[in-house]
Design a protein around this motif. Structure first.
Motif, PDB file in Angstrom:
ATOM      1  N   UNK A  13      -4.003   4.699  18.491  1.00 39.51           N
ATOM      2  CA  UNK A  13      -4.550   3.696  18.916  1.00 39.51           C
ATOM      3  C   UNK A  13      -4.754   2.695  17.543  1.00 39.51           C
ATOM      4  N   UNK A  14      -5.079   3.278  16.364  1.00 38.28           N
ATOM      5  CA  UNK A  14      -5.704   2.402  15.341  1.00 38.28           C
ATOM      6  C   UNK A  14      -4.716   2.562  14.161  1.00 38.28           C
ATOM      7  N   UNK A  15      -4.287   3.738  13.928  1.00 37.88           N
ATOM      8  CA  UNK A  15      -3.404   3.873  12.639  1.00 37.88           C
ATOM      9  C   UNK A  15      -1.980   3.356  12.788  1.00 37.88           C
ATOM     10  N   UNK A  16      -1.332   3.777  14.094  1.00 39.56           N
ATOM     11  CA  UNK A  16       0.163   3.018  14.119  1.00 39.56           C
ATOM     12  C   UNK A  16       0.019   1.590  13.921  1.00 39.56           C
ATOM     13  N   UNK A  17      -0.883   1.044  14.856  1.00 46.78           N
ATOM     14  CA  UNK A  17      -0.745  -0.579  14.892  1.00 46.78           C
ATOM     15  C   UNK A  17      -0.941  -0.989  13.530  1.00 46.78           C
ATOM     16  N   UNK A  18      -1.994  -0.321  12.787  1.00 49.71           N
ATOM     17  CA  UNK A  18      -2.224  -0.987  11.259  1.00 49.71           C
ATOM     18  C   UNK A  18      -1.135  -1.021  10.539  1.00 49.71           C
ATOM     19  N   UNK A  19      -0.473   0.350  10.272  1.00 49.58           N
ATOM     20  CA  UNK A  19       0.622   0.594   9.713  1.00 49.58           C
ATOM     21  C   UNK A  19       1.969  -0.619  10.205  1.00 49.58           C
ATOM     22  N   UNK A  20       1.951  -0.837  11.247  1.00 49.75           N
ATOM     23  CA  UNK A  20       3.086  -1.727  11.921  1.00 49.75           C
ATOM     24  C   UNK A  20       2.648  -3.227  11.317  1.00 49.75           C
ATOM     25  N   UNK A  21       1.342  -3.515  11.253  1.00 46.47           N
ATOM     26  CA  UNK A  21       1.053  -4.891  10.652  1.00 46.47           C
ATOM     27  C   UNK A  21       1.318  -4.859   9.284  1.00 46.47           C
ATOM     28  N   UNK A  22       0.625  -3.745   8.467  1.00 48.53           N
ATOM     29  CA  UNK A  22       0.874  -3.737   7.005  1.00 48.53           C
ATOM     30  C   UNK A  22       2.546  -3.716   6.845  1.00 48.53           C
ATOM     31  N   UNK A  23       3.423  -3.246   7.426  1.00 42.52           N
ATOM     32  CA  UNK A  23       4.784  -3.088   7.221  1.00 42.52           C
ATOM     33  C   UNK A  23       5.531  -4.519   7.386  1.00 42.52           C
ATOM     34  N   UNK A  24       5.017  -5.548   8.644  1.00 44.92           N
ATOM     35  CA  UNK A  24       5.449  -6.598   8.816  1.00 44.92           C
ATOM     36  C   UNK A  24       4.932  -7.602   7.519  1.00 44.92           C
ATOM     37  N   UNK A  25       3.829  -7.485   7.224  1.00 43.82           N
ATOM     38  CA  UNK A  25       3.324  -8.564   6.056  1.00 43.82           C
ATOM     39  C   UNK A  25       4.302  -8.031   4.850  1.00 43.82           C
ATOM     40  N   UNK A  26       4.551  -6.666   4.477  1.00 45.51           N
ATOM     41  CA  UNK A  26       5.309  -6.439   3.471  1.00 45.51           C
ATOM     42  C   UNK A  26       6.893  -6.888   3.573  1.00 45.51           C
ATOM     43  N   UNK A  27       7.595  -6.863   4.627  1.00 45.25           N
ATOM     44  CA  UNK A  27       8.777  -7.393   4.978  1.00 45.25           C
ATOM     45  C   UNK A  27       8.874  -8.892   4.856  1.00 45.25           C
ATOM     46  N   UNK A  28       7.850  -9.377   5.516  1.00 43.64           N
ATOM     47  CA  UNK A  28       7.668 -10.974   5.496  1.00 43.64           C
ATOM     48  C   UNK A  28       7.391 -11.329   4.124  1.00 43.64           C
ATOM     49  N   UNK A  29       6.762 -10.685   3.279  1.00 46.39           N
ATOM     50  CA  UNK A  29       6.636 -10.938   1.980  1.00 46.39           C
ATOM     51  C   UNK A  29       7.709 -10.800   0.948  1.00 46.39           C
ATOM     52  N   UNK A  30       8.530  -9.838   1.269  1.00 44.86           N
ATOM     53  CA  UNK A  30       9.931  -9.583   0.505  1.00 44.86           C
ATOM     54  C   UNK A  30      10.871 -10.966   0.831  1.00 44.86           C
ATOM     55  N   UNK A  31      10.700 -11.274   2.211  1.00 44.27           N
ATOM     56  CA  UNK A  31      11.566 -12.609   2.491  1.00 44.27           C
ATOM     57  C   UNK A  31      11.061 -13.912   1.791  1.00 44.27           C
ATOM     58  N   UNK A  32       9.865 -14.077   1.723  1.00 45.28           N
ATOM     59  CA  UNK A  32       9.150 -14.997   0.845  1.00 45.28           C
ATOM     60  C   UNK A  32       9.481 -14.929  -0.538  1.00 45.28           C
ATOM     61  N   UNK A  33       9.482 -13.846  -1.112  1.00 45.47           N
ATOM     62  CA  UNK A  33       9.582 -13.496  -2.418  1.00 45.47           C
ATOM     63  C   UNK A  33      11.201 -13.838  -2.777  1.00 45.47           C
ATOM     64  N   UNK A  34      12.013 -13.600  -1.965  1.00 40.82           N
ATOM     65  CA  UNK A  34      13.392 -13.891  -2.201  1.00 40.82           C
ATOM     66  C   UNK A  34      13.786 -15.271  -2.131  1.00 40.82           C
ATOM     67  N   UNK A  35      13.004 -16.193  -1.621  1.00 43.39           N
ATOM     68  CA  UNK A  35      13.286 -17.586  -1.770  1.00 43.39           C
ATOM     69  C   UNK A  35      12.479 -18.138  -2.780  1.00 43.39           C
TER      70      UNK A  35
END
Length: 279
Positions: A13-35
């Motif tokens: 209920x808590x841990x899996x959604x939290x990890x998913x959100x953090x992972x999404x921010x990390x991937x998006x951050x890498x995309x922003x960093x790449x530009x």
């Protein structure tokens, strides 16, 4: 092959959604960093724009209402074992259903016109979803493929109708005529103002309350009703469902498709707009 990992309820209920959100921010951050931009600055602007002001929060909740309805629609189909990604096309047809009801029953008062508009959205969205459901249940076609194709069909259909059929003759814009005022759902800032509370103006309206009520209704349907049990059995094991006297084809075509049409995103906010227009 190892058995699937059975997580504790708190982790699921808590841990899996939290990890998913953090992972999404990390991937998006890498995309922003790449530009060549700073991911932290981009994240700060994102949070400030969506949650940092009263107006921004209102618009965030307004668009969140869309996603609640879409999530409910997808969830019902998913419990029946269907991965329906035809939301765009079904939303388009649901919006068409609303527009036809509102612009052709202008003589009705709002307390009748609004529910009829919601039913019109449900009927058109369900009819559009029922065709891929029928093809899956009776012809063995894959619902992912058919719903993708129906998205494009809906897009072409709505453009044709708005340009050649529903458009006002004196207008060059691909949109219907204005909806009657009695069909407008009140904005939240107007409702709060009536009680002496001032909040920033936004498009947020009472459909947020409808979305929350629909969420509770779907929970009752899926986990506290015979129909919900039948939907879950079909999604878990269609063969066992047949032995239990449940028709998977009936569930797929009638129940999952109809509910998917009911909670399409068009219901969420089209009443707050004056016209149905092609974005």
């Amino acid at each position: 092959m190892s058995a699937p990992l059975d997580l504790p309820k708190w982790a699921d209920t808590v841990l899996v959604p939290a990890i998913s959100v953090v992972a999404a921010f990390l991937v998006a951050g890498l995309v922003v960093l790449s530009i060549g931009e700073n991911p932290l600055t981009a994240t700060r602007h994102l949070l400030q724009g969506s949650l940092g002001t009263g107006e921004g929060l209102g618009f965030t909740l307004f668009y969140m209402t869309d996603f609640i309805f879409v999530g409910l629609a997808v969830a019902v189909a998913y419990h029946a074992g269907l991965f329906n990604i035809g939301g765009e096309g079904q939303a388009t047809l649901a919006g068409l259903g609303i527009a036809l009801v509102l612009n052709n029953l202008t003589f009705l008062p709002g307390f009748l016109l609004i529910p009829l508009g919601i039913l019109g959205a449900a009927a058109f969205g369900a009819a559009w979803a029922a065709v891929p459901g029928y093809l899956q249940a009776k012809r063995g076609s894959h619902i992912v493929i058919t719903t993708i194709m129906f998205n494009w069909l809906a897009s072409v259909l709505i453009v044709y109708l708005l340009v050649n059929v529903l458009r006002e003759p004196q207008s060059m814009n691909p949109e219907t005529r204005a909806f009657p005022e009695q069909a407008y759902i009140p904005f939240m800032h107007d409702i709060f103002a009536a009680f002496g509370v001032e909040i920033p103006a936004s498009q947020l309206n009472l459909t947020l309350v409808l979305a929350l009520a629909a969420s509770y209704f779907i929970w009752l349907l899926i986990y506290r009703s015979r129909l919900g049990y039948a939907i879950r059995v079909v999604g878990s094991n269609p063969t066992a469902a047949v032995y239990a006297g449940i028709s998977p084809a009936r569930i797929i075509i009638l129940f999952a498709g109809a509910l998917d049409g009911l909670f399409r995103r068009a219901v969420a906010h089209l009443f707050a707009r004056q016209k149905l227009a092609r974005a």
